[in-house]
Design an enzyme around this catalytic site. Structure first.
Site, short mmCIF file in Angstrom:
data_model
loop_
_atom_site.label_atom_id
_atom_site.label_comp_id
_atom_site.label_asym_id
_atom_site.label_seq_id
_atom_site.Cartn_x
_atom_site.Cartn_y
_atom_site.Cartn_z
N HIS A 1 -12.35 -8.27 40.09
CA HIS A 1 -13.76 -8.60 40.31
C HIS A 1 -14.03 -8.86 41.78
O HIS A 1 -13.91 -9.99 42.26
CB HIS A 1 -14.12 -9.85 39.50
CG HIS A 1 -13.88 -9.70 38.02
ND1 HIS A 1 -12.64 -9.75 37.45
CD2 HIS A 1 -14.75 -9.49 36.99
CE1 HIS A 1 -12.74 -9.58 36.13
NE2 HIS A 1 -14.01 -9.42 35.83
N ASN B 1 -26.92 -15.33 42.25
CA ASN B 1 -27.06 -13.92 42.67
C ASN B 1 -27.85 -13.06 41.69
O ASN B 1 -27.96 -11.84 41.89
CB ASN B 1 -25.67 -13.31 42.93
CG ASN B 1 -24.80 -13.30 41.68
OD1 ASN B 1 -25.31 -13.32 40.55
ND2 ASN B 1 -23.50 -13.25 41.86
N HIS C 1 -19.42 -6.30 40.05
CA HIS C 1 -18.93 -7.49 39.36
C HIS C 1 -17.47 -7.38 38.96
O HIS C 1 -16.65 -8.21 39.33
CB HIS C 1 -19.77 -7.81 38.13
CG HIS C 1 -19.19 -8.90 37.29
ND1 HIS C 1 -19.44 -10.23 37.53
CD2 HIS C 1 -18.31 -8.87 36.25
CE1 HIS C 1 -18.75 -10.96 36.68
NE2 HIS C 1 -18.06 -10.17 35.89
N SER D 1 -15.49 -44.60 13.91
CA SER D 1 -14.78 -43.78 12.93
C SER D 1 -13.41 -43.34 13.43
O SER D 1 -12.46 -43.27 12.67
CB SER D 1 -15.60 -42.52 12.59
OG SER D 1 -16.84 -42.88 12.02
N GLU E 1 -18.29 -32.69 22.13
CA GLU E 1 -16.86 -32.53 21.87
C GLU E 1 -16.20 -31.63 22.91
O GLU E 1 -15.11 -31.93 23.42
CB GLU E 1 -16.63 -31.93 20.47
CG GLU E 1 -17.13 -32.81 19.33
CD GLU E 1 -18.62 -32.68 19.06
OE1 GLU E 1 -19.27 -31.80 19.67
OE2 GLU E 1 -19.16 -33.45 18.25
N HIS F 1 -17.30 -30.89 6.79
CA HIS F 1 -16.54 -31.92 7.50
C HIS F 1 -15.08 -31.98 7.08
O HIS F 1 -14.32 -32.76 7.65
CB HIS F 1 -17.20 -33.29 7.28
CG HIS F 1 -18.45 -33.48 8.08
ND1 HIS F 1 -19.50 -32.60 8.03
CD2 HIS F 1 -18.81 -34.44 8.99
CE1 HIS F 1 -20.46 -33.00 8.85
NE2 HIS F 1 -20.07 -34.11 9.45
#
Lengths: 663, 663
Positions: free
Chosen positions: A30, A187, A261, A379, A406, A468
């Site tokens: 790149h 860019n 790129h 918890s 998370e 869950h």
């Protein structure tokens, strides 16, 4: 002191030339980003970044993160030009070839000066947040005298578009991490073409809404870049520096387009670029004066390092500081007494509670642990041992309220661990490892000591239902190389697992912990430290051994119940607690053969019991073994109902074993 | 026409009462959100939501998504009160118990009117983006006459803090999905406590920066809620409606605190709440007038449905519309001719290219496929068959430039599939399934036909290195229940896999595709449709069968080379292409035993070959089989060098087989 512009131009063009040439030689890579950001990077590395190329592990160096990791030639060029021992010219010539430290994306384990592995977009910036957290924490602990540095990031549109960006900057803005500065390569180009194809966002306004300071500059005007960096340094908030650039700058026919790129420019275009830039050195060669100018930029950092070393020598906290930065636990650290007490007075607790109890010991003995949770503190039971919150007003705290972030939490923990001086742990529900799996993988790849406290580890969480309830999660995490997945059965195993995790300097650990209470299965004083073997015989068959029950975590007591029923029928059964398959696989053959003798399954039946997918358990139970588990999504109901529904009870399992034995 | 306020209050209190009582009976659940949003929900469902409780599958209904899925009692109460057949009072009494459709979190497969499964935060809102996309697409295809509805979302702070929120609203803002309205439960509380603990963001400013219209209201003032909803409906942009609410509203001692978030209020507090609210009905009972008022709200929707049905009856596109909404492919759809041509003229192409070739056929024959990529269009080869972009200016397009938003893309595809009328497929690199794994799991759980085009499926991608090379991914995806993971070996298998995936109405598919070119291994005209069996014998042993080579994708040709070498040494070897383990596992025993006979491994050795983790392959190779794979992270180098380094070549494998046979 700045060099004159004409010399700066050549320094920047050296980056461009190396990038074009290396990508062309590899026929892969790149060039667009390194060429577009060459001017910005020259100012940053030449005049602002505090570092000493000869002491890349200097604890008080500024951290530099190339979040847009695909532009790896930028950092390889910078390290080489600044005078780091590696990469050498030869390394750069071998860009992207087997054995070269100049890998396709920067890898922290291949080159000093590469602070973290980047490539998965957005995570570099999010790890930098963790580095900036660690810096402030160490500053609070050791003062300006020893810790006083900045965290710099170069990020592209991709890093800013990824969801993790929202989590990372939300955390940084909230914690007012003013020493963090993100240089955005603005860019207007992504792989697919113009950013207009996929986004209409006002990025600057979004950062401002998130508590950031925003400044803009022309990324090809050295003075304007300096002005923006000065403003960023002066502001108390974290700063976004929007650098308006032209991707592939210097490539006369391709610059400003996505064609630069991710593909080589081609020999003709490189020749044209050399003409345009007035760069007449041969490929991979740097003119003497340009190299001298680059090497000269290291002087300030070298002086700063020497001054810092003097301060360190005279600092009473030196030993503790060096110990923490080396990642060594204090010699006095031990959980033995605590474990001894547990064995003396067995108790029935959830392993998430057992983890809290262990943490109370750990956080009392260590100063370097930094805990947190993604909004599940009560918890996950992660706030223990009296540690206070780490906030914008008080960086001495050791507990981070990560919010409902998370992925951002996991990436920040990677950054903290890689920065050094702290040992991060953080919690969420095990099922939400899916939300941060990209960062867990990078913990493993980067060999970072991060401890994931993942509670609610099976259908045993009950009523919250299938969204869950982890089914595939424990096994799928076991597949990630260099990651320890531990599923302790009781309070003793939980404490042993914490002890192992803390001592594993180069490996992350996932602790899979129960929501529900579990009886203590380890009650014999002479059996300690067994978890370090990964698996061990918890109960020996009292009749002739016909069955080996292999279980983990909350199913170990179920296996013990099965063994009891079997032995009542005269069938001898061992119970093996397989607390960590990865550690067991590392034991010597004789230990493994003793535990799981390789005999005809007709003679000794192996049975695995884990309240999750059976996929993969054949590795330990062999072709004709029996794998008890759950190969479908869970359901919403109280936990005891679910264990019965899914057949994870001795009464449901023993008949299957009898069938198999008699079959 | 609005009811008088006193009657509205009672309607809202009915939601509060049912929520308190159900959570208390279950001794588990989340009363805070339903009680806090009861007033907003009463206005929305009573006066704005276009739906007919007696025809919950009406194609032109408004879609309602409870993104804050933990507040599930809100939607159960709304469905029950509005007059849906389910849930019944009995169902609600059994909230969170085995067998009740009122699961801990709302499940789309348990209740009509639950448009999608929510609970994993942020994904509901992101799926709603997909529903709003599908609505606009179908409107473009079939006109206002048949398709003209809105998508409503209730979201909490958690949904807005998750990273996916950034991706979802970026996409919605860019695509100007003005029929999407998000009602934000702005209560300043998360599980851990005040939102101040973890965030300082100006959410409204962030949404505005992302192209959204933002309006605020007092979430406990019916007229103010109406004003805000009117403004939202009138604006052409997607709208965020910030509803200022008190969590647990009605609980005199706990409202406004995190204590109401995720735990029962307790009998005493419920009694006090009943006093405060003036609610004297028994638990689970709804006073006659209140129920009548609720049932009366359905009238407008029922009239609208009947009018729509008239329009549909007179619409020339009815058959096609009904076919698409039913998710049926046209009877004429077939790839047989295309596959026939491939077999007649074998070609060596990457399977990602083969996928593009298949898509050219598919997109030519079907009108319902909608493709896209997370900014890797040219790498995933997902834009095929002349389909044009779906943009804010032209909703008739069939290709979405999702931007660098893997998780947002996957969740949007779930929403599109669940809305119906379109079949979504989208691409990124296989390794980035880690970024969207939470949504892939929800595709499987929700039984949604989403097709993931995951390219660059092994070290075969070469130079990009370990961050981009999947090792554990294929196996770990195979563990997710109800997900088909297909790894085709060549252009023929790729086409067959696409055909299967399109016909699987209730299962998502992951296509794992190579970057590198692969020889065509299926060249025999009479062998078609073999992939439907999941695995099949590609090559039969010509000498006595001593070995069965089981391979997938890019390793199938390696297995053929191994077989050739073995047979030169007189050792008969079958080659099995295991294109989809899940489908193979579903075959009858005789088919499976024919392919993989259950004989002593000493007689017939089974060998798996896949350029990824060996973990789990013992299921198919048995205890003494040989598992060839890669149990460490990859490296950066050209692909041929990597296959050699990691021993995935016939020359490296055959000696191991010989050893094992002679061992």
């Amino acid at each position: 002191m700045s060099l004159e512009t004409s010399r700066m131009v050549k320094m920047a063009n050296a980056i461009r030339a190396l990038s074009m040439d290396a990508v062309q030689a590899a026929n892969s890579g790149h060039p667009g980003m390194p060429m577009g950001m060459a001017d910005v990077a020259t100012v940053l590395w030449g005049e602002y970044l505090k570092h000493d190329p000869k002491t890349p592990d200097w604890a008080d160096r500024d951290r530099f993160v190339l979040s847009a990791g695909h532009g790896s030639m930028l950092i390889y060029a910078l390290l080489h030009l600044s005078g780091y021992d590696a990469p050498t010219t030869e390394d750069i010539r071998n860009f992207r070839q087997l054995g070269s430290p100049c890998a396709g994306h920067p890898e922290n384990f291949l080159l000093a000066g590469v602070e973290c592995t980047t490539g998965p977009l957005g995570q570099g910036l999010a790890m930098a947040v963790g580095m900036a957290i660690a810096e402030r924490k160490l500053n609070a602990d050791f003062g300006d005298n020893l810790v006083d540095h900045r965290t710099w990031v170069i990020a592209g549109d991709g890093c800013l578009m990824e969801g993790i960006n929202h989590e990372a900057i939300g955390l940084a803005g909230h914690l007012k991490l003013g020493r963090m500065n993100v240089l955005w390569d603005d860019n207007n180009i992504t792989i697919d073409g113009s950013t207009d194809l996929s986004t209409s966002e006002n990025i600057k306004a979004r950062y401002e809404a998130t508590g950031w300071h925003v400044v803009s500059c022309n990324g090809h005007d050295f003075d304007d870049i300096r002005r923006a960096l000065d403003e960023a340094v002066a502001d108390e908030r974290p700063s976004l520096i929007a650098c308006s650039t032209v991707i592939g700058k210097g490539s006369p026919n391709k610059q400003g387009t996505s064609a630069t790129h991710g593909a080589p420019l081609g020999d003709d275009e490189i020749a044209a670029a050399r003409d345009l830039l007035g760069w007449d050195a041969k490929p991979f060669e740097i003119p003497e004066q340009v190299l001298a100018d680059w090497r000269g930029t290291a002087e300030n950092g070298q002086n700063a390092y020497r001054t810092w070393l003097d301060r360190l020598s005279n600092d009473g906290r030196r030993a503790d500081f060096e110990r923490r930065m080396a990642g060594e636990l204090p010699e006095s650290f031990s959980l033995d007494d605590y474990i001894g007490k547990l064995i003396a007075e067995p108790q029935k607790v959830a392993t998430r509670k057992a983890s809290e109890m262990a943490l109370a010991q750990i956080n009392g003995q260590l100063t370097e642990t930094m805990g947190g949770s993604a909004d599940l503190t009560g918890s996950n039971n992660t706030k223990a041992g009296g540690i206070g919150p780490f906030t914008a007003d008080d960086y001495s705290g050791r507990y981070i309220y990560y919010g409902i972030r998370e992925f951002g939490m996991a990436a920040a923990m990677n950054g903290m661990a890689l920065h050094g001086g702290v040992i991060p742990y953080g919690g969420t529900f095990l099922v939400f490892t899916d939300y941060c799996r990209g960062a867990i993988r990078l913990s493993a790849l980067q060999e970072a000591r991060v401890i994931y406290v993942m509670t609610h580890d099976s259908i045993g969480l009950g009523e919250d239902g299938p969204t869950h309830q982890p089914i595939e999660h424990v096994q799928s995490l076991r597949m990630i190389p260099n990651l320890l997945v531990m599923r302790p059965a009781d309070a003793v195993e939980t404490a042993e697992c914490w002890d192992i995790a803390l001592r594993e300097k180069d490996r992350p650990t996932v602790l899979a912990l129960s929501r529900q209470n579990l009886p203590q299965v380890r009650n014999t004083p002479d059996e300690t430290g067994m978890c370090a073997k990964g698996a061990y015989r918890l109960k020996q068959a009292s009749a002739e051994r016909r069955v080996i029950l292999i279980a983990t975590g909350s199913e170990v007591h179920v296996a013990l119940e099965c063994a009891e029923q079997l032995e009542q029928q005269g069938i001898g059964a061992d119970v093996v607690s397989m607390v960590c398959t990865e550690l067991f696989d590392e034991q010597d053959e004789s230990y493994k053969a003793d535990l799981l003798p390789n005999v005809d399954p007709g003679k000794i039946l192996r049975v695995s019991i884990e309240a999750g997918t059976t996929f993969g358990w054949e590795r330990y139970t062999m072709a004709n073994g029996l794998n008890i588990g759950i190969d479908r999504f869970g359901a919403s109901a109280p936990a005891p109902d679910l264990f019965e529904k899914f057949g994870i009870t001795a009464d449901a399992i023993v008949p299957q074993i009898m069938n198999k034995l008699n079959g």
